[in-house]
Design an enzyme around this catalytic site. Structure first.
Site, PDB file in Angstrom:
ATOM      1  N   LYS A 172       0.825  -1.210   0.000  1.00 36.69           N
ATOM      2  CA  LYS A 172       0.000   0.000   0.000  1.00 36.69           C
ATOM      3  C   LYS A 172       0.857   1.257   0.000  1.00 36.69           C
ATOM      4  O   LYS A 172       0.534   2.245  -0.676  1.00 36.69           O
ATOM      5  CB  LYS A 172      -0.947  -0.017   1.206  1.00 36.69           C
ATOM      6  CG  LYS A 172      -2.086   0.985   1.104  1.00 36.69           C
ATOM      7  CD  LYS A 172      -3.152   0.729   2.148  1.00 36.69           C
ATOM      8  CE  LYS A 172      -4.351   1.655   1.937  1.00 36.69           C
ATOM      9  NZ  LYS A 172      -5.428   1.392   2.941  1.00 36.69           N
ATOM     10  N   MET A 484     -19.309 -36.174 -15.317  1.00 39.20           N
ATOM     11  CA  MET A 484     -18.127 -36.982 -15.559  1.00 39.20           C
ATOM     12  C   MET A 484     -17.782 -37.833 -14.344  1.00 39.20           C
ATOM     13  O   MET A 484     -17.348 -38.987 -14.484  1.00 39.20           O
ATOM     14  CB  MET A 484     -16.943 -36.098 -15.947  1.00 39.20           C
ATOM     15  CG  MET A 484     -15.716 -36.879 -16.386  1.00 39.20           C
ATOM     16  SD  MET A 484     -16.013 -37.933 -17.839  1.00 39.20           S
ATOM     17  CE  MET A 484     -15.803 -36.744 -19.161  1.00 39.20           C
TER      18      MET A 484
END
Length: 580
Positions: A172, A484
């Protein structure tokens, strides 16, 4: 006379956050996909003064998949943006997806202030440490002066050689600090680039000798063809020497599906005749592919009769899984340009006839040959989509049965017309990746092809579609299962469907809640009218295709089995597991 100003005095003073956006603009970035938070707020504040368009996602995983879809559709670097801590960790799956599939993205994350690094500050996480195994490179930037050099180098690394993701983590205070912005001085240093390899003339001559002497050769067409831009050279090689071509999943579209030398996809759910041809071949020419387990089956029995030429830019892939006879390391297109003048025209009619006999045997098992007796199959939907779009759409799939059916029944003629998660197999990929693809190619018709399971993982991005007015169509292959996984349970776990039956909302009503027209299709006769309604609607649309629940993908090579030891669709054709 006053003294002339020095170079530094003419440079603008910018914050690290402003430098982020200035770099992105100069790097040609049009779109950034992201989600704000505390540690990245200075950069979001500076964004208000930038020309780059920011797309607000609903989850940071969606941001990385959008950047990935953008990169795959365009060939340019995609960019994602997030805050520290959970914002950054939410990107991990998308970064890994891009790494496995060689997709160039740059992820920019905010980080807590450098003074509190290592103190477990609020939303602090060591995201560079976390992502070391799944990025080409990453950076922790703690000074404003290092923002521009890190970003410029990140873009170079992401896009060069074998592409992949790069992460830039900016504290920051580095975002809030100020420095002189010197674009030219921030240019990447040449020593940081990967050394260029190129085969010797002796190696090229040895490869040519094998190609010209082979009686039963096969070209294995991988994703590297697309990344290298070598489509024309591959076609010239195949046509000159009459060599059949089989693509990998990510190689689909690199060689036109309609070309008479295109055999169809190889591997676990590839065409039966393709896998047989590979096992019977006397030469494999592997182009920009990595011999992963879904392609080879059992390694010890893979193509034992064949010599192997492997052309690959990443030398770490050479002999990693399959020992090859001639490795040619370097850019695929450049190597083919050197090889092609020495390739001799050869008929190979007997080899093609042998393969064609296998193709005719497999055709009788095709589910497309079933009469319409009330059952709706995913294969019918996908084949109809191909016919309606004439193969011109960009199809973005999720992962599972529908992904394999798409590979079998949607015939891709051009590169970058199929976007799918190959190596990592990431459920939830399709919807956000399609958003990114549409931003990359706004003129293209984009279809999301997704299962009911994968769709529910990232369906919050429907809000992004509406907010950004993204015109894409969504086709949900809804079989009420994690399809699947259910198929594996049917074949290998005696039909014990543990945690695979899946409850879903009414997807058409869900779409309506977002302001997207929703349709539900339950019969084969409804498929084409629904596709036409969606295609000609001026905006996004969603179709819920409620298909046969227990259909399976055929053929299938069981894990660890020989490549030609395939489970085939039974004959006479059956429609459901209960019919067998």
């Amino acid at each position: 006379m006053p003294a002339k100003s020095s170079h530094s005095e003419t440079l603008p003073t910018l914050t690290g956050a402003e430098i982020v956006w200035k770099c992105l603009e100069l790097l040609g970035v049009d779109y950034v996909f992201g989600y704000p938070g505390g540690a990245i707020l200075p950069t979001y504040d500076a964004m208000t003064r930038s020309t780059v368009h920011h797309v607000l996602v609903r989850h940071e995983q969606g941001a990385t998949h959008m950047a990935d879809g953008y990169a795959r559709a365009s060939g340019r670097v995609g960019v994602a943006l997030a805050t520290s801590g959970p914002g950054a960790t939410n990107m991990v799956t998308g970064i890994a997806t891009a790494m496995m599939d060689s997709s160039p993205i740059v992820c920019i994350t905010g980080q807590v202030g450098s003074a509190v690094l290592g103190t477990d500050a609020f939303q602090e996480i060591d995201i560079t440490g976390i992502t070391i195994p799944i990025t080409k490179h990453n950076y922790l930037v703690t000074r404003a002066e290092d923002v521009a050099p890190s970003l410029r180098e990140a873009f170079l690394i992401a896009a060069s050689d074998r592409p992949g993701p790069v992460l830039v983590d900016i504290t920051k205070d580095a975002q809030m600090g100020s420095c002189k912005f010197d674009w030219d001085a921030a240019a990447p240093k040449a020593h940081r680039q990967v050394p260029t390899f190129f085969p010797t003339q002796k190696e090229l001559d040895e490869a040519l000798a094998l190609i010209n002497q082979a009686e039963r050769p096969v070209i294995l067409a991988g994703h590297g063809i697309i990344l290298s831009g070598a489509e024309r050279q591959v076609a010239q090689l195949a046509e000159t020497a009459n060599i059949p071509v089989t693509p990998t999943l990510l190689g689909l579209g690199a060689f036109p599906a309609s070309h008479p030398l295109n055999l169809g996809m190889m591997g676990m759910h590839g065409e039966a005749w393709v896998n047989q041809a590979i096992q019977e071949s006397d030469l494999l020419i592997a182009l920009g592919m990595r011999f992963d387990d879904r392609v080879t089956g059992k390694l010890s029995t893979y193509a034992q009769k064949a010599k192997k030429i492997h052309i690959e830019i990443d030398r770490s892939e050479i002999n990693k899984n399959i020992r090859v006879d001639i490795p040619l390391i370097g850019d695929l297109r450049e190597i083919l340009l050197r090889l092609l003048p020495g390739v001799k025209p050869t008929p190979r009619a007997e080899w093609r006839a042998r393969i064609n006999a296998s193709i005719n045997d497999s055709a009788v098992r095709d589910i497309q040959n079933l009469p319409d007796n009330g059952h709706l199959y995913a294969a019918h939907v996908i084949n109809a989509l191909w016919l309606e779009t004439k193969g011109d759409a960009v199809v973005v799939t999720d992962v599972g049965q529908h992904q394999m059916w798409e590979a079998q029944y949607y015939h891709h003629e051009r590169s970058r017309s199929l976007i799918t998660s190959g190596g990592l197999g990431t459920m939830g990929f399709a919807l956000p990746a399609a958003i990114g693809a549409k931003f990359a190619r706004p003129e293209a018709e984009v279809w999301v092809l997704v299962g009911d399971g994968g769709f529910q993982m990232t369906m919050a991005e429907l809000a992004t579609i509406v907010q950004e007015k993204v015109n894409i169509n969504i086709a949900i292959i809804n079989n009420g299962y994690l399809g699947m996984v259910r198929q594996w349970q049917e074949f290998f776990y005696e039909g014990r469907y543990a945690s695979t039956p899946l409850l879903s909302p009414d997807f058409s009503k869900l779409a309506d809640a977002y302001g997207i027209p929703g349709l539900t299709v339950t019969k084969r006769a409804q498929v084409i009218p629904a596709l036409q309604t969606a295609r000609f609607h001026a905006g996004p649309a969603l179709i819920d295709f409620r298909v046969e629940q227990e259909d399976s993908v055929y053929p299938m090579v069981p894990a660890g089995a020989d490549l030609d030891a395939m489970i085939r669709r039974p004959t006479p054709l059956v429609e459901r597991a209960s019919d067998e």
